[in-house]
Enzyme design. Structure first.
Site, PDB file in Angstrom:
ATOM      1  N   TRP A  25      -2.971  -2.569  -1.450  1.00  0.00           N
ATOM      2  CA  TRP A  25      -2.894  -3.955  -1.724  1.00  0.00           C
ATOM      3  C   TRP A  25      -3.422  -4.920  -0.586  1.00  0.00           C
ATOM      4  CZ3 TRP A  25       0.221  -8.110   0.057  1.00  0.00           C
ATOM      5  CH2 TRP A  25       0.351  -9.007  -0.701  1.00  0.00           C
ATOM      6  N   LYS A  68       4.505  -3.807  -6.868  1.00  0.00           N
ATOM      7  CA  LYS A  68       5.963  -3.601  -7.174  1.00  0.00           C
ATOM      8  C   LYS A  68       6.693  -3.713  -6.070  1.00  0.00           C
ATOM      9  CE  LYS A  68       9.193  -2.442 -10.521  1.00  0.00           C
ATOM     10  NZ  LYS A  68       9.429  -3.622 -10.887  1.00  0.00           N
ATOM     11  N   HIS A  70      13.532 -37.170 -12.869  1.00  0.00           N
ATOM     12  CA  HIS A  70      13.395 -37.981 -11.490  1.00  0.00           C
ATOM     13  C   HIS A  70      11.923 -37.596 -10.994  1.00  0.00           C
ATOM     14  CE1 HIS A  70      17.667 -38.635 -11.224  1.00  0.00           C
ATOM     15  NE2 HIS A  70      17.855 -37.445 -11.658  1.00  0.00           N
ATOM     16  N   GLU A  79       3.675 -14.415 -13.283  1.00  0.00           N
ATOM     17  CA  GLU A  79       3.180 -13.231 -12.890  1.00  0.00           C
ATOM     18  C   GLU A  79       2.385 -12.471 -13.853  1.00  0.00           C
ATOM     19  OE1 GLU A  79       7.555 -10.907 -12.458  1.00  0.00           O
ATOM     20  OE2 GLU A  79       5.759 -10.321 -11.376  1.00  0.00           O
ATOM     21  N   LYS A 108       8.572 -14.927 -14.528  1.00  0.00           N
ATOM     22  CA  LYS A 108       8.006 -13.784 -15.151  1.00  0.00           C
ATOM     23  C   LYS A 108       6.588 -14.103 -16.044  1.00  0.00           C
ATOM     24  CE  LYS A 108       9.694 -11.060 -14.565  1.00  0.00           C
ATOM     25  NZ  LYS A 108      10.855 -10.555 -13.669  1.00  0.00           N
ATOM     26  N   GLU A 118      14.026 -17.567 -13.939  1.00  0.00           N
ATOM     27  CA  GLU A 118      13.459 -16.426 -13.984  1.00  0.00           C
ATOM     28  C   GLU A 118      12.384 -16.458 -14.952  1.00  0.00           C
ATOM     29  OE1 GLU A 118      13.290 -13.788 -12.168  1.00  0.00           O
ATOM     30  OE2 GLU A 118      12.902 -12.266 -13.925  1.00  0.00           O
ATOM     31  N   ASN A 178      -0.611   1.592   6.213  1.00  0.00           N
ATOM     32  CA  ASN A 178       0.167   0.669   5.312  1.00  0.00           C
ATOM     33  C   ASN A 178       1.072  -0.191   6.418  1.00  0.00           C
ATOM     34  OD1 ASN A 178       3.517   0.975   3.848  1.00  0.00           O
ATOM     35  ND2 ASN A 178       1.968  -0.720   3.555  1.00  0.00           N
ATOM     36  N   GLY A 179       0.731  -1.670   6.203  1.00  0.00           N
ATOM     37  CA  GLY A 179       1.198  -2.402   7.042  1.00  0.00           C
ATOM     38  C   GLY A 179       0.393  -3.726   7.517  1.00  0.00           C
ATOM     39  N   CYS A 209       0.751  -1.164   0.102  1.00  0.00           N
ATOM     40  CA  CYS A 209       0.068   0.161  -0.252  1.00  0.00           C
ATOM     41  C   CYS A 209       0.759   1.215   0.088  1.00  0.00           C
ATOM     42  CB  CYS A 209      -0.933   0.129   1.141  1.00  0.00           C
ATOM     43  SG  CYS A 209      -2.027  -1.570   1.659  1.00  0.00           S
ATOM     44  N   ARG A 238       2.820   0.296  -5.474  1.00  0.00           N
ATOM     45  CA  ARG A 238       2.845  -0.379  -4.060  1.00  0.00           C
ATOM     46  C   ARG A 238       1.502  -1.052  -4.193  1.00  0.00           C
ATOM     47  NH1 ARG A 238       6.778   2.168  -0.853  1.00  0.00           N
ATOM     48  NH2 ARG A 238       5.503   1.338   0.840  1.00  0.00           N
TER      49      ARG A 238
HETATM   50  C1  F6R Z   1       9.021 -10.253 -10.130  1.00  0.00           C
HETATM   51  C2  F6R Z   1       9.279  -9.109  -9.057  1.00  0.00           C
HETATM   52  C3  F6R Z   1       9.316  -9.556  -7.798  1.00  0.00           C
HETATM   53  C4  F6R Z   1      10.629  -8.777  -7.278  1.00  0.00           C
HETATM   54  C5  F6R Z   1      10.321  -9.147  -5.663  1.00  0.00           C
HETATM   55  C6  F6R Z   1      11.560  -8.468  -4.898  1.00  0.00           C
HETATM   56  O1  F6R Z   1       8.956  -9.762 -11.431  1.00  0.00           O
HETATM   57  O2  F6R Z   1       9.357  -8.112  -9.682  1.00  0.00           O
HETATM   58  O3  F6R Z   1       9.685 -11.050  -7.897  1.00  0.00           O
HETATM   59  O4  F6R Z   1      11.768  -9.186  -7.911  1.00  0.00           O
HETATM   60  O5  F6R Z   1       9.170  -8.754  -5.080  1.00  0.00           O
HETATM   61  O6  F6R Z   1      11.477  -6.949  -5.091  1.00  0.00           O
HETATM   62  P1  F6R Z   1      12.905  -6.007  -4.796  1.00  0.00           P
HETATM   63  O7  F6R Z   1      13.627  -6.376  -5.786  1.00  0.00           O
HETATM   64  O8  F6R Z   1      12.079  -4.677  -4.780  1.00  0.00           O
HETATM   65  O9  F6R Z   1      13.088  -6.302  -3.433  1.00  0.00           O
END
Ligand code: F6R
Length: 585
Positions: A71, A580, A481, A465, A462, A458, A95-96, A2, A27
């Site tokens: 969020w 994010k 396995h 998500e 991607k 990775e 927020n929290g 948030c 956020r």
């Molecule tokens: C995936 C993604 C998340 C962040 C993770 C850590 O695309 O963006 O998995 O990598 O939440 O975020 P940071 O790097 O801001 O600590």
């Protein structure tokens, strides 16, 4: 998570609040709301959805207000659960997570108080109301003492229509000062759109915003002096610049980000200390989450193979509760694009408390992680707005590989990688043609060995998500396995092959999936592998030092996720249920 904001000053509050909230939308974007106080009352306007849903709130009249973009943690995303929440004379945005909210709520219900939302936050307004006699700040402080968990809160009172009281414990909050006006926000990125003067609120501190000058208090409410931080704009540009999505724009920026990469420390004077620690270190621990964790895994391969330093990479949420063994001469590297991820911060704090030297690899100046670290290695990737990390991953790799080379005593020029990345972006466009094979898939596998395995992890994250397709990244040698049982003629398998010595081994796994009917897609730097007739399609990427290939091989994987997301009708910039910056546990 948030984002929270507040404004009091000479202008109408609502347009300022909406502008700041839009910047903080990364956020969370389940719901949004603002509350604006005037001499008669406090008006609240909130809606489910993104900040644009509350655009008409800009008409609210008053010069003091607070806002929130959510969020959801407790309570579904809905209008009734959207902040701000009101009780009695008080309106709050939080927020929290309030961990003891159930107990506190029971207490309030026993006093015949009624609740409107399902959130953990609403109880804060009830407590403030209970403790209010005639001192607004004291009532907030008494309420905060009762709260367990993490919080940053901003509070309005109808008895004090030109005042905002702010408090924090565990969640970020920064106060800004402008020309006859004060601001408060979850981060400096938002503040930097309005001012270059800020005060960083620490845990247990309170701020009262009224008139031109914020006033700060410690946990006992004694007034304290806080140093004013004059800061450069955190990011100069958060514009799509003609692109349909931020994600595409940010991927296209990878070459220029690599071009700019230069290993340096903030402040610069700390570089010598870092260098000394790096040369003497006997163990490296890397802590991070999500994509940043994957960049840590890639770095492990480079650090161990080039420098022979044992390197452990740990998911931060595990590390913080695992009682890790931190021996003398351990260097801990915390990687975080935002610098605000709660688990990464907690793991970094723990490592520091146990005597480790803490280096932070982060993209956001003045973030909580930068303030905690002994030395900051900035990624300088520029604002990353799309929720799915792209260019920040490549930038983290460039910094971490530079660290490995520094320890080894070699110099690397990443400008060369910029040219390779541009070529890779061009070839990656071909994956657009792969999407029809992925759209209806029950599951997708990404496989590789060594550093290609890290890239596979990775690529899978991607795709999950932003396209919402179930997928797994797998070590190519491990499929047989157990997991091979899931592969059938509807399964797309993406294999990454960039290391000559392992290519044949990975091809064995490719053959195994192919004989179970899977459609195989290859991403490789090896021309003979790219020409393999068994694949439905291949992307050939430039060859580079083998330890560093994920910096290029991830690009077609990012593109695959992007195009699949669009083909499925999703918004790749704002995937459902995510945000994010993950500032809660
Ligand atoms: C995936 C993604 C998340 C962040 C993770 C850590 O695309 O963006 O998995 O990598 O939440 O975020 P940071 O790097 O801001 O600590």
């Amino acid at each position: 998570m948030c984002g929270i904001v507040g404004y009091t000053g000479r202008r109408r509050a609502a347009p300022v609040l909406l502008k700041l909230l839009k910047i903080l939308e990364y956020r969370g974007y389940d719901s949004a709301g603002i509350a604006v106080a005037n001499q008669e009352r406090i008006d609240i306007f909130k809606r489910q959805g993104k900040v644009e849903q509350i655009g008409s709130a800009s008409l609210l009249v008053g010069r003091t207000g607070i806002g929130h973009t959510r969020w959801a943690t407790h309570g579904a995303p809905s209008e009734k659960n959207a902040h701000p929440h009101a009780y009695g004379k008080f309106v709050i945005a939080h927020n929290g997570i309030i961990e003891n909210h159930a107990l506190l709520k029971e207490e309030c219900i026993a006093r015949n108080e009624t609740f409107i939302s399902d959130t953990d936050s609403e109880v804060i307004a009830h407590l403030i109301s209970r403790y209010y006699e005639d001192d607004f700040l004291r009532a907030v402080q008494k309420a905060c003492v009762r709260l367990e968990g993490s919080f940053a809160i901003v509070v309005l009172s109808s008895d004090h229509p030109d005042k905002i009281v702010c408090a924090r414990k565990g969640s970020p909050l920064v106060v800004g000062k402008g020309d006859r006006e004060c601001f408060v926000a979850s981060d400096l990125v938002a503040l930097s759109s309005e001012t270059d003067q800020a005060f960083l609120l620490e845990d247990g501190e309170y701020a009262v915003l009224q008139g031109a000058q914020p006033v700060f208090y410690d946990r006992e409410l004694s007034e304290i002096y806080k140093e004013k931080l004059r800061f450069d704009p955190v990011f100069d540009c958060a514009d799509k610049e003609g692109y349909l999505h931020f994600m595409k724009k940010e991927m296209n920026e990878i070459p220029s980000v690599l071009n700019k990469t230069k290993l340096s420390c903030v402040p610069e004077k700390d570089f010598n200390d870092f260098y000394k620690v790096l040369c003497q270190t006997e163990y490296i621990h890397i802590v991070a989450c999500g994509t940043a964790y994957h960049s840590g895994l890639c770095a492990k391969y480079a650090l161990e193979s080039l420098c022979r330093v044992p390197t452990e990479v740990c998911i931060a949420s595990e590390y913080r509760y695992r009682n890790p063994i931190i021996k003398p001469r351990t260097l801990v590297i915390a990687i975080s694009q935002s610098g605000e991820t709660a688990d990464t911060l907690a793991a970094a704090k723990l490592a520091k408390e146990r005597g480790a030297y803490l280096a932070a690899v982060t993209n956001v100046k003045y973030s909580s992680l930068t303030r905690l670290a002994d030395c900051v290695l900035e990624t300088n990737a520029g604002a990353e707005i799309a929720v799915a990390a792209t260019k920040s991953f490549n930038a983290q790799l460039a910094v971490l590989y530079s660290v490995a080379l520094l320890r080894k005593g070699e110099k690397e020029d990443f400008t060369e990688f910029a040219a390779y990345a541009q070529k890779t972006l061009d070839s990656a466009e071909a994956v657009r043609g792969w999407t029809p094979y992925f759209l209806g898939a029950k599951s997708v596998y990404f496989i590789g060995r060594g550093v290609d395995y890290c890239a596979a992890l990775e690529g899978s994250l991607k795709l999950k998500e932003i396209s919402y397709l179930p997928s797994e990244g797998y070590a190519a040698g491990e499929l047989k396995h157990g997991t091979l049982a899931l592969v059938d003629e509807n399964t797309p398998v993406v294999a990454i092959l960039t290391q000559r010595s392992l290519a044949e081994k990975t091809m064995n796994a490719v053959h195994e999936t192919k004989s179970r009917g899977a459609r195989v897609f290859l991403i490789t730097s090896l021309p003979d592998i790219a020409a393999n007739a068994e694949a439905t399609s291949s992307v050939l990427i430039p060859a580079c030092r083998e330890e560093f290939t994920p910096i290029l091989s991830v690009i077609p994987l990012q593109a695959l996720a992007y195009y699949t997301s669009i083909a499925r009708g999703n918004d790749p910039d704002k995937p459902r249920n995510l945000a994010k910056s993950v500032t809660v546990e």
